[in-house]
Scaffold this motif. Structure first.
Motif, PDB file in Angstrom:
ATOM      1  N   LEU A 254     -10.933   7.088  -5.018  1.00 10.21           N
ATOM      2  CA  LEU A 254      -9.908   6.053  -4.904  1.00 10.21           C
ATOM      3  C   LEU A 254     -10.363   4.983  -3.922  1.00 10.21           C
ATOM      4  CD1 LEU A 254      -6.746   8.338  -4.644  1.00 10.21           C
ATOM      5  CD2 LEU A 254      -7.543   7.102  -6.664  1.00 10.21           C
ATOM      6  N   PRO A 255     -10.308   3.711  -4.308  1.00 13.16           N
ATOM      7  CA  PRO A 255     -10.635   2.646  -3.359  1.00 13.16           C
ATOM      8  C   PRO A 255      -9.500   2.459  -2.359  1.00 13.16           C
ATOM      9  CG  PRO A 255      -9.930   1.702  -5.454  1.00 13.16           C
ATOM     10  CD  PRO A 255      -9.983   3.198  -5.659  1.00 13.16           C
ATOM     11  N   GLY A 256      -9.857   2.295  -1.107  1.00 16.53           N
ATOM     12  CA  GLY A 256      -8.840   2.116  -0.091  1.00 16.53           C
ATOM     13  C   GLY A 256      -9.408   2.297   1.297  1.00 16.53           C
ATOM     14  N   GLU A 257      -8.527   2.322   2.272  1.00 15.80           N
ATOM     15  CA  GLU A 257      -8.911   2.426   3.684  1.00 15.80           C
ATOM     16  C   GLU A 257      -8.669   3.852   4.173  1.00 15.80           C
ATOM     17  OE1 GLU A 257      -7.420   0.687   8.012  1.00 15.80           O
ATOM     18  OE2 GLU A 257      -6.748  -0.251   6.148  1.00 15.80           O
ATOM     19  N   ASP A 258      -9.718   4.515   4.614  1.00 22.38           N
ATOM     20  CA  ASP A 258      -9.608   5.879   5.123  1.00 22.38           C
ATOM     21  C   ASP A 258      -8.787   5.900   6.405  1.00 22.38           C
ATOM     22  OD1 ASP A 258     -11.132   7.066   3.104  1.00 22.38           O
ATOM     23  OD2 ASP A 258     -13.007   6.547   4.110  1.00 22.38           O
TER      24      ASP A 258
ATOM     25  N   ALA B 175      -6.426  11.140   4.756  1.00 21.95           N
ATOM     26  CA  ALA B 175      -5.589  10.310   3.888  1.00 21.95           C
ATOM     27  C   ALA B 175      -6.282   8.975   3.658  1.00 21.95           C
ATOM     28  CB  ALA B 175      -4.200  10.118   4.505  1.00 21.95           C
ATOM     29  N   LYS B 176      -5.691   8.192   2.786  1.00 23.65           N
ATOM     30  CA  LYS B 176      -6.260   6.881   2.473  1.00 23.65           C
ATOM     31  C   LYS B 176      -5.134   5.953   2.042  1.00 23.65           C
ATOM     32  CE  LYS B 176     -10.298   6.534   0.590  1.00 23.65           C
ATOM     33  NZ  LYS B 176     -11.462   6.584  -0.338  1.00 23.65           N
ATOM     34  N   TRP B 177      -5.134   4.743   2.610  1.00 22.55           N
ATOM     35  CA  TRP B 177      -4.198   3.714   2.173  1.00 22.55           C
ATOM     36  C   TRP B 177      -4.755   3.064   0.906  1.00 22.55           C
ATOM     37  CZ3 TRP B 177       0.562   3.437   3.770  1.00 22.55           C
ATOM     38  CH2 TRP B 177       0.897   3.858   5.054  1.00 22.55           C
ATOM     39  N   ILE B 178      -4.026   3.167  -0.191  1.00 19.63           N
ATOM     40  CA  ILE B 178      -4.478   2.639  -1.471  1.00 19.63           C
ATOM     41  C   ILE B 178      -3.457   1.632  -1.989  1.00 19.63           C
ATOM     42  CG2 ILE B 178      -5.726   4.755  -2.032  1.00 19.63           C
ATOM     43  CD1 ILE B 178      -3.427   5.492  -3.914  1.00 19.63           C
ATOM     44  N   SER B 179      -3.878   0.835  -2.948  1.00 23.50           N
ATOM     45  CA  SER B 179      -2.961  -0.119  -3.574  1.00 23.50           C
ATOM     46  C   SER B 179      -1.848   0.630  -4.300  1.00 23.50           C
ATOM     47  CB  SER B 179      -3.725  -1.006  -4.549  1.00 23.50           C
ATOM     48  OG  SER B 179      -2.830  -1.805  -5.297  1.00 23.50           O
ATOM     49  N   ALA B 180      -0.654   0.053  -4.273  1.00 24.15           N
ATOM     50  CA  ALA B 180       0.480   0.691  -4.946  1.00 24.15           C
ATOM     51  C   ALA B 180       0.245   0.833  -6.440  1.00 24.15           C
ATOM     52  CB  ALA B 180       1.760  -0.108  -4.678  1.00 24.15           C
ATOM     53  N   ASP B 181      -0.609  -0.004  -7.013  1.00 21.06           N
ATOM     54  CA  ASP B 181      -0.905   0.088  -8.451  1.00 21.06           C
ATOM     55  C   ASP B 181      -1.692   1.355  -8.795  1.00 21.06           C
ATOM     56  OD1 ASP B 181       0.326  -2.356  -8.718  1.00 21.06           O
ATOM     57  OD2 ASP B 181      -1.538  -3.493  -8.556  1.00 21.06           O
ATOM     58  N   LEU B 182      -2.327   1.955  -7.794  1.00 22.58           N
ATOM     59  CA  LEU B 182      -3.141   3.147  -8.039  1.00 22.58           C
ATOM     60  C   LEU B 182      -2.375   4.439  -7.805  1.00 22.58           C
ATOM     61  CD1 LEU B 182      -6.456   2.009  -6.290  1.00 22.58           C
ATOM     62  CD2 LEU B 182      -5.906   1.934  -8.725  1.00 22.58           C
ATOM     63  N   GLN B 183      -1.049   4.354  -7.621  1.00 23.73           N
ATOM     64  CA  GLN B 183      -0.273   5.559  -7.306  1.00 23.73           C
ATOM     65  C   GLN B 183      -0.394   6.607  -8.404  1.00 23.73           C
ATOM     66  OE1 GLN B 183       3.775   4.850  -6.151  1.00 23.73           O
ATOM     67  NE2 GLN B 183       4.420   6.946  -6.523  1.00 23.73           N
ATOM     68  N   ARG B 184      -0.270   6.174  -9.650  1.00 20.58           N
ATOM     69  CA  ARG B 184      -0.349   7.130 -10.758  1.00 20.58           C
ATOM     70  C   ARG B 184      -1.720   7.794 -10.808  1.00 20.58           C
ATOM     71  NH1 ARG B 184       2.282  10.761 -13.643  1.00 20.58           N
ATOM     72  NH2 ARG B 184       1.565  10.907 -15.802  1.00 20.58           N
ATOM     73  N   GLN B 185      -2.780   7.006 -10.622  1.00 20.13           N
ATOM     74  CA  GLN B 185      -4.137   7.555 -10.646  1.00 20.13           C
ATOM     75  C   GLN B 185      -4.333   8.561  -9.519  1.00 20.13           C
ATOM     76  OE1 GLN B 185      -7.185   4.558 -10.578  1.00 20.13           O
ATOM     77  NE2 GLN B 185      -8.806   5.999 -10.074  1.00 20.13           N
TER      78      GLN B 185
ATOM     79  N   ARG C  74       0.842  -1.191   0.000  1.00 22.22           N
ATOM     80  CA  ARG C  74       0.000   0.000   0.000  1.00 22.22           C
ATOM     81  C   ARG C  74       0.882   1.247   0.000  1.00 22.22           C
ATOM     82  NH1 ARG C  74      -3.197  -3.411  -0.854  1.00 22.22           N
ATOM     83  NH2 ARG C  74      -5.267  -3.760   0.066  1.00 22.22           N
ATOM     84  N   VAL C  75       0.301   2.347  -0.467  1.00 16.08           N
ATOM     85  CA  VAL C  75       0.916   3.663  -0.346  1.00 16.08           C
ATOM     86  C   VAL C  75      -0.130   4.598   0.245  1.00 16.08           C
ATOM     87  CG1 VAL C  75       2.587   3.393  -2.221  1.00 16.08           C
ATOM     88  CG2 VAL C  75       0.280   4.205  -2.736  1.00 16.08           C
ATOM     89  N   LEU C  76       0.330   5.683   0.870  1.00 15.69           N
ATOM     90  CA  LEU C  76      -0.574   6.610   1.540  1.00 15.69           C
ATOM     91  C   LEU C  76      -0.842   7.792   0.627  1.00 15.69           C
ATOM     92  CD1 LEU C  76      -2.070   7.149   4.222  1.00 15.69           C
ATOM     93  CD2 LEU C  76      -0.100   8.544   4.908  1.00 15.69           C
ATOM     94  N   ALA C  77      -2.115   7.972   0.260  1.00 12.47           N
ATOM     95  CA  ALA C  77      -2.533   9.121  -0.547  1.00 12.47           C
ATOM     96  C   ALA C  77      -3.107  10.175   0.387  1.00 12.47           C
ATOM     97  CB  ALA C  77      -3.576   8.700  -1.576  1.00 12.47           C
ATOM     98  N   ILE C  78      -2.563  11.399   0.308  1.00 10.01           N
ATOM     99  CA  ILE C  78      -2.965  12.487   1.193  1.00 10.01           C
ATOM    100  C   ILE C  78      -3.617  13.572   0.350  1.00 10.01           C
ATOM    101  CG2 ILE C  78      -2.176  14.153   2.926  1.00 10.01           C
ATOM    102  CD1 ILE C  78       0.296  12.376   3.319  1.00 10.01           C
ATOM    103  N   GLY C  79      -4.799  13.995   0.736  1.00  6.59           N
ATOM    104  CA  GLY C  79      -5.497  15.037  -0.004  1.00  6.59           C
ATOM    105  C   GLY C  79      -6.945  15.126   0.434  1.00  6.59           C
ATOM    106  N   ASP C  80      -7.682  16.007  -0.203  1.00  3.22           N
ATOM    107  CA  ASP C  80      -9.085  16.227   0.159  1.00  3.22           C
ATOM    108  C   ASP C  80     -10.053  15.475  -0.743  1.00  3.22           C
ATOM    109  OD1 ASP C  80      -8.351  17.959   2.218  1.00  3.22           O
ATOM    110  OD2 ASP C  80      -8.216  19.661   0.836  1.00  3.22           O
ATOM    111  N   ASN C  81      -9.655  15.151  -1.957  1.00  4.76           N
ATOM    112  CA  ASN C  81     -10.561  14.518  -2.918  1.00  4.76           C
ATOM    113  C   ASN C  81     -10.132  13.073  -3.152  1.00  4.76           C
ATOM    114  OD1 ASN C  81     -11.936  17.029  -3.315  1.00  4.76           O
ATOM    115  ND2 ASN C  81     -10.265  17.656  -4.685  1.00  4.76           N
TER     116      ASN C  81
END
Length: 686
Positions: A434-438, A448-458, A423-430
Motif C-alpha cells: 500500500l502506498p502511504g506514510e509509515d 501502521a500506515k497513513w493511506i489515501s481514503a480511496d485505498l480503504q477497500r484495497q 487519509r485513513v490509518l491502515a493497521i497491520g503487518d503486510n
C-alpha cells in the motif's frame, strides 16, 4: 385462539389452499370473491409501499410477492378451467370481457398487450435492475458499515445493544435487497406466464367451441375468447399494481417521512423551478393550433402553487441568522476586564488542540463528528472507570505542525499524534503493498500506515484494519485519559461521587465521612485505585471497606489494599482470558527478602532493593510477559498483600500495564494458571 397462534396457522393454511386451487374446481361465486381479494390485496400493498419510510420497514415484501404471484397463477388456472368447461367464470371476468373492453376481442388484446409491455419492459425490468445493484452495493458496503459501528462503539457514541441492533439492520438490509432481486424475477416470470396462458386459452377456447360444441367461429370467439381476455386483464391489473409497488420499495431512500410527505417537502423547496415551469406552460398556449384553456388552467395552477411556497433559506443566510442570534445572546466583555483575564488564565483539565488543516474533524459544517464522539467518550469512560471525565476543550492551534493534534492535561502536553487530511490509518503487518506514510498506531505502537481514503477497500482486502482519523484521535484521547485518570479526579469530583452514593446509601456515607476519613483521604484512595487501572464504579463496597479499615488506621496503602480485597473478583476479571488467569509468582525466598526490605513513608511503602536485584527481576518479568503476549494473554504478577503496593510502585515505570495483584485478591470463577516464578537469579517455568 390467540392472535399469535392464529398468525402461525393462517399463513401456512392459506399457502396450502392456494396450491389446492390449482387442482380443485371452484364455483363462479367463489372465483368472484377470490378475484376481488386479489385486487384488494394488490391495492393495499401498493399503498403500503408509498407510506414506508425505508425499505426495511416492509421487509416481508419479497415473500408476499411470491405468495401473491402464486395466488394469481392459481386464479388463472381456476378461471381457465371454468371458461373452458362451462363457458362462464363469474361476473368479474364476464364484466372485464364485455363491459371494460366493450366486447371487442381486438381492443381487449391490445389493452392486455400494452399492460404486459408496461409491466414487463418498463417497471419489472427497472425494479429488478435497482434491486440487483442495491444488493451488490449493500454487500460491498457492509465491511465499511461494520467498521463505522465498531468505531462508534469504541468512541462511546453507542452502547453494545445499539451496536448489535445496527449490525442486525445491516445484515437485514443485505438480505432484503438480495430477496428483492429474486422477487423481481417472480414478477417477470408472471408476466411471461400471463402471455402464454392467454394464448393457450384463446386457442383452447376456439377448439372447444368449434370442434366439441359445434359453434360458429364468431360465436366461439364471443363466448370463450372474450372471457379469456377478461381473465388476462383481471389478473394483470393487480399484477401491475404489485410491479409498481416493487419499484417503489426498491427505489425508496431511507428518510424520516413517507413518500407523499417527501414529494410535498422537496417540491416545496423548489419555488424557482415551479415559477419557470408555470411560465413555460403558459407560453405554450401561444403556439398556433394548441388549445388555450388547458394550458391556461395547468400553467395558472403551477404558478399559484409556486406563490404559496416559501423561498428556501440558503446556507449562508442560515449561518448569518445563527451568528446574529449568538451575538445577541453573548454579553460584550472588555478584553482587559477581570472576567476576561480570569477566563484566559483558567487551565482546563483536558484540552485537545488541532492544527488548522485538521479543523475539519471538529467542524460539523465540514462533516466533522469529533466533538460528538468526545461527548460519547465521556459516557463510555464514566461507565468503564466510574468517574466523570471533565469537559474536553477543543481548539485550533496555528503553531502546531500540519496534520498534528495535541492532548494536554492541566495545561501540560502529554501526547500528540498525526491525522492527515483525506487519509485513513491502515493497521497491520503486510502494508508494503500500500502506498502511504509509515507510522505507528498511537495507543499500542502497532505498525501502521497513513493511506489515501480511496485505498480503504484495497487495504481491507489485504487484511489490514482501517480506522478513520476521528476514531484515531478519539481512541488516543481515551487511552490518555485511562492512563491519567488519577490526575483528573479532583476534589469536586469526589464530592459529587460521595453525594451520589449518599442519595441511595446514606448510612454508608455517614459511617465513612467525616467521622472516619476526610474527603481528601477518600480522594487519595480513589486516585490510587485509578492509577492502578482499577475501576471505582462499585463505590458502595469501596466505602464499606474503607469504613471498616479506617477505624484501625488511615495509612494510604492499608486503605487501598482493603478496597482492592473487596474488589478482588472484579480486578481478576479484567485480566482473565478465556476463563483463565495467567499469573507470575515470586520465589518464597525472594518474597521473604522483600518483606525484610519493606519501608514506610508518608507517601506509602517502598522496597530497598539493590540495582542487581532490580535488573534481574526486570529481565525475568520481561521475558515472562513477552511469552504471555505472544501466546495471546496478559499475565499478572501475584505477591503477598504486605508488599503489593511497594512492588507496584517499583515496577510501574518499566511495566506500566502489568497488573500486580495480592493473593487475597484472587477469586471468582477464573482458573489460576501459573506460567513462571521470579527467583533471585533466574526464571523457573511453571
Amino acid at each position: 385462539m390467540s392472535g399469535l397462534r392464529l398468525s402461525q396457522f393462517s399463513v401456512p393454511v392459506a399457502v396450502v389452499a392456494i396450491i389446492a386451487m390449482m387442482i380443485v374446481p371452484l364455483p363462479p361465486a367463489a372465483l368472484d370473491l377470490l378475484i376481488s381479494c386479489n385486487i384488494a390485496f394488490a391495492l393495499v400493498v401498493l399503498l403500503m409501499s408509498m407510506y414506508v419510510r425505508k425499505p426495511l420497514d416492509f421487509s416481508i415484501f419479497p415473500s408476499l410477492l411470491l405468495v401473491a404471484t402464486l395466488f394469481r397463477l392459481a386464479l388463472n388456472v381456476s378461471v381457465t378451467r371454468q371458461v373452458l368447461v362451462n363457458g362462464y367464470a363469474g361476473q368479474v371476468v364476464d364484466a372485464f370481457g364485455h363491459f371494460v373492453i366493450g366486447g371487442s376481442l381486438v381492443v381487449g388484446l391490445v389493452i392486455f398487450l400494452i399492460l404486459i409491455v408496461i409491466q414487463f419492459v418498463v417497471i419489472t425490468n427497472g425494479a429488478g435492475r435497482v434491486a440487483e445493484v442495491g444488493a451488490r452495493f449493500t454487500l460491498d458496503a457492509m465491511p465499511g458499515k461494520q467498521m463505522a459501528i465498531d468505531a462508534d462503539l469504541n468512541a462511546g457514541l453507542i452502547d453494545d445493544d445499539e451496536a448489535r441492533r445496527r449490525r442486525r439492520e445491516i445484515a437485514a438490509e443485505a438480505d432484503f435487497y438480495g430477496a428483492m432481486d429474486g422477487g423481481s424475477k417472480f414478477v417477470k416470470g408472471d408476466a411471461i406466464a400471463a402471455v402464454i396462458i392467454t394464448i393457450i386459452n384463446l386457442v383452447g377456447g376456439l377448439l372447444i367451441g368449434v370442434l366439441q360444441r359445434g359453434m360458429e367461429v364468431g360465436e366461439a370467439v364471443s363466448q370463450y375468447s372474450l372471457l379469456t381476455v377478461g381473465d388476462g386483464l383481471v389478473s394483470q391489473v393487480p399484477a401491475l399494481m404489485l410491479s409498481v409497488a416493487t419499484g417503489l420499495v426498491v427505489t425508496r431512500a431511507a428518510t424520516d417521512q413517507d413518500m407523499g410527505a417527501d414529494v410535498i417537502t422537496q417540491f416545496g423547496m423548489q419555488q424557482r423551478a415551479l415559477q419557470l415551469g408555470g411560465a413555460g406552460v403558459l407560453a405554450m398556449m401561444l403556439i398556433p393550433g394548441l388549445p388555450k384553456v388547458p394550458f391556461i388552467l395547468v400553467g395558472g395552477t403551477i404558478l399559484f402553487i409556486a406563490s404559496r411556497v416559501k423561498a428556501p433559506i440558503t446556507a449562508a443566510q442560515e449561518a448569518e441568522v445563527r451568528a446574529v442570534e449568538a451575538r445577541a445572546k453573548t454579553p460584550v466583555v472588555a478584553p482587559d476586564s477581570p472576567e476576561a483575564l480570569i477566563e484566559e488564565m483558567r487551565v482546563d483539565p483536558v484540552e485537545l488542540e488541532v492544527a488548522y488543516d485538521v479543523v475539519d474533524l471538529v467542524d460539523p459544517n465540514q462533516g466533522g463528528d469529533l466533538l460528538a464522539r468526545v461527548k460519547g467518550l465521556r459516557r463510555k469512560l464514566a461507565l468503564e472507570l466510574g468517574m466523570m471525565l471533565p469537559p474536553v476543550r477543543t481548539r485550533d492551534d496555528l503553531e502546531l505542525p500540519l496534520s498534528t493534534y495535541r492532548i494536554r492535561l492541566h495545561g501540560v502536553e502529554v501526547a500528540r499524534g498525526q491525522a492527515p487530511p483525506l487519509r485513513v490509518l491502515a493497521i497491520g503487518d503486510n502494508l508494503d503493498v500500500l502506498p502511504g506514510e509509515d507510522t505507528r498506531e498511537p495507543v499500542f505502537g502497532l505498525p501502521a500506515k497513513w493511506i489515501s481514503a480511496d485505498l480503504q477497500r484495497q487495504a481491507e482486502l489485504s487484511g489490514a484494519t482501517v480506522v478513520d482519523r476521528a476514531s484515531v484521535v478519539t481512541t488516543h484521547l481515551a487511552e490518555v485519559v485511562r492512563d491519567n485518570a488519577s490526575r483528573l479526579l479532583g476534589r469536586e469530583d469526589v464530592r459529587f461521587l460521595v453525594d451520589a452514593v449518599k442519595r441511595n446509601n446514606p448510612v454508608v456515607v455517614e459511617e465513612l465521612t467525616p467521622a472516619v476519613l476526610t474527603l481528601g483521604e477518600i480522594q487519595r484512595v480513589l486516585q490510587q485505585l485509578l492509577e492502578e487501572r482499577v475501576p471505582i464504579r462499585d463505590l458502595v463496597r469501596i466505602f464499606e471497606a474503607l469504613s471498616a479499615r479506617g477505624r484501625h488506621g488511615t495509612d494510604l496503602d492499608g486503605l487501598v489494599e482493603a478496597a482492592r480485597a473487596t474488589l478482588g473478583p472484579a480486578i481478576c476479571a479484567a485480566y482473565t482470558n478465556d476463563g483463565s488467569l495467567h499469573v507470575i509468582t515470586l520465589d518464597p525466598m525472594v518474597e521473604q527478602e522483600m518483606l525484610g526490605q519493606l519501608r514506610t513513608s508518608d507517601q506509602g511503602s517502598f522496597l530497598l532493593l539493590d540495582s542487581a536485584q532490580l535488573v534481574s527481576m526486570g529481565q525475568q518479568i520481561t521475558r515472562l510477559v513477552e511469552d504471555g503476549e505472544r501466546s495471546g494473554y496478559q499475565p499478572v504478577l501475584v505477591c503477598a498483600a504486605q508488599i503489593r503496593s511497594a512492588l507496584r510502585r517499583l515496577l510501574r515505570t518499566e511495566f506500566p500495564r502489568l497488573g500486580v495483584l495480592a493473593y487475597t485478591e484472587l477469586g471468582g470463577p477464573a482458573e489460576i494458571q501459573a506460567i513462571g516464578v521470579v527467583s533471585g537469579a533466574h526464571v523457573r517455568a511453571a
